[in-house]
Enzyme design. Structure first.
Site, short mmCIF file in Angstrom:
data_model
loop_
_atom_site.label_atom_id
_atom_site.label_comp_id
_atom_site.label_asym_id
_atom_site.label_seq_id
_atom_site.Cartn_x
_atom_site.Cartn_y
_atom_site.Cartn_z
N PRO A 1 -20.27 -27.30 5.08
CA PRO A 1 -20.55 -26.01 4.55
C PRO A 1 -19.31 -25.20 4.22
O PRO A 1 -18.16 -25.10 4.87
CB PRO A 1 -20.68 -25.21 6.01
CG PRO A 1 -20.27 -26.07 7.15
CD PRO A 1 -19.78 -27.26 6.23
N GLU A 2 -19.44 -24.40 3.06
CA GLU A 2 -18.28 -23.29 2.68
C GLU A 2 -19.03 -22.17 3.04
O GLU A 2 -19.93 -22.07 3.42
CB GLU A 2 -17.96 -23.56 1.29
CG GLU A 2 -17.41 -25.00 1.17
CD GLU A 2 -16.71 -24.79 -0.66
OE1 GLU A 2 -16.17 -23.88 -0.83
OE2 GLU A 2 -16.77 -25.89 -0.92
N HIS B 1 -27.24 -36.90 16.58
CA HIS B 1 -26.28 -35.87 16.40
C HIS B 1 -26.39 -34.44 17.05
O HIS B 1 -25.64 -33.53 16.60
CB HIS B 1 -25.72 -36.14 15.22
CG HIS B 1 -24.97 -37.45 14.84
ND1 HIS B 1 -24.20 -38.30 15.69
CD2 HIS B 1 -25.59 -38.36 14.06
CE1 HIS B 1 -24.16 -39.39 15.15
NE2 HIS B 1 -24.82 -39.47 14.17
N ARG C 1 -19.98 -35.50 12.58
CA ARG C 1 -18.67 -36.19 12.57
C ARG C 1 -17.90 -35.44 13.68
O ARG C 1 -16.71 -35.48 13.69
CB ARG C 1 -17.97 -35.64 11.13
CG ARG C 1 -18.31 -36.55 10.26
CD ARG C 1 -17.87 -36.05 8.85
NE ARG C 1 -16.39 -36.55 8.64
CZ ARG C 1 -15.79 -36.30 7.39
NH1 ARG C 1 -16.49 -35.73 6.32
NH2 ARG C 1 -14.44 -36.62 7.23
N ARG D 1 5.11 -18.00 -4.11
CA ARG D 1 4.48 -19.09 -3.56
C ARG D 1 4.51 -20.21 -4.55
O ARG D 1 4.10 -19.96 -5.76
CB ARG D 1 3.33 -18.76 -3.37
CG ARG D 1 3.01 -17.55 -2.09
CD ARG D 1 3.57 -18.07 -0.83
NE ARG D 1 2.76 -19.26 -0.37
CZ ARG D 1 1.57 -19.23 0.62
NH1 ARG D 1 1.27 -17.89 1.17
NH2 ARG D 1 1.18 -20.13 1.30
#
Length: 271
Positions: free
Chosen positions: A2-3, A91, A110, A152
């Site tokens: 997911p983003e 899971h 995971r 930066r």
DNA sequence: ATAATCACCTGCTCGC
DNA sequence: TGCGAGCAGGTGATTA
């Protein structure tokens, strides 16, 4: 998985099924997620009503009168609504059952995700209190990003993926936004002109907003809280397309690694 | 403070 | 068919 768009899609999918309802129980089958799951604290929420289902960055916040559950999906996590008697798969680590017989089920092969609890204001929690602005909010604008970039030396791709700069821009959408803005991902963030940030800010908003509208990107098996896949994959210009022709100039897209993440761009259109 | 690298974990694909 | 290598949507911790 997911983003930000996938997390927002999840939030919208689950909220109607859990908001305003009472928690019956929270069952933790595997407490070994990114951090140990505070099982006792979560179970103290029995009989509490879920008052809100919010998102901050890629975190989901389920609030009750006693405190807030902070959930992150990591790389492979997902949440979905199921019937409380559905047998768990390998899971399925956490179930939050509701008094009406519905269940919020957390799956994460995971186990990079987390389920945490706080009785304080969740926005003061150490995981949330230093996050950058929401990319779709007005405070994320040209002036903000340009000023944040000055001095930066880090590559612009890693700069926009830094959650202290702006939340929610993961690997897929960083690649896509830089393509839309015509900016080479390896350029030092601090050496990019204001004019080019003037393209990048809307590109980020565009790619994330479009992805949310289309229900997120389904790469493997992402499904929103309603079980439907996302349809944004068909809109990806560069991610997963290394070697294939650029949609603009038709020349092959370049694929490299930056900070252990696959980076795809057009070396002719992105400078 | 900033930048670069490591670590966490399972599953899948690829090449031999 | 089996096996090791490398990769996958994230991000805090650790090291210079």
């Amino acid at each position: 998985m997911p983003e930000l768009p996938e997390v927002e899609t999840t939030r919208r999918g689950i909220a109607p099924h859990i908001q305003g309802k009472r928690i019956r129980d929270i069952v933790v089958r595997n407490s070994s997620l990114r951090w140990p799951v505070p099982v006792a604290e979560l179970q103290s929420l029995q009989r509490c009503q879920i008052t809100s289902v919010e998102r901050r960055g890629k975190y989901l916040l389920l609030s009750t009168s006693k405190g807030t559950v902070i959930i992150h999906l990591g790389m492979s996590g997902s949440l979905r609504i199921a019937k409380a008697d559905e047998p768990p798969m390998a899971h399925d680590h956490v179930d939050l059952t509701l008094s009406d017989g519905a269940m919020l089920r957390y799956t994460d092969p995971r186990r990079f995700g987390c389920w945490l609890f706080t009785s304080e204001d969740p926005y003061d929690h150490e995981l949330l209190n230093e996050l950058g602005p929401e990319p779709l909010n007005d405070e994320f604008d040209l002036e903000y990003l340009y000023q944040a970039s000055r001095g930066r030396k880090v590559a612009v791709k890693q700069f926009i993926m830094n959650s202290h700069v702006v939340v929610g821009v993961g690997n897929i959408y960083a690649n896509e936004a830089l393509f839309l803005a015509g900016i080479h991902p390896k350029r030092a963030a601090g050496k990019i002109s204001r004019q080019r940030y003037e393209r990048l800010v809307p590109a980020i908003k565009e790619v994330l907003g479009q992805a949310i509208e289309q229900g997120g990107t389904t790469l493997k098996d992402f499904v929103g809280g309603d079980g439907k896949p996302g349809y944004f994959k068909q809109s990806l210009n560069v991610y997963g397309r290394g070697g294939e022709p650029c949609v603009t100039c038709d020349r092959p897209l370049k694929e490299i690694r930056m900070g252990q993440r696959t980076t795809v761009f057009c070396k002719f259109c992105q400078t």
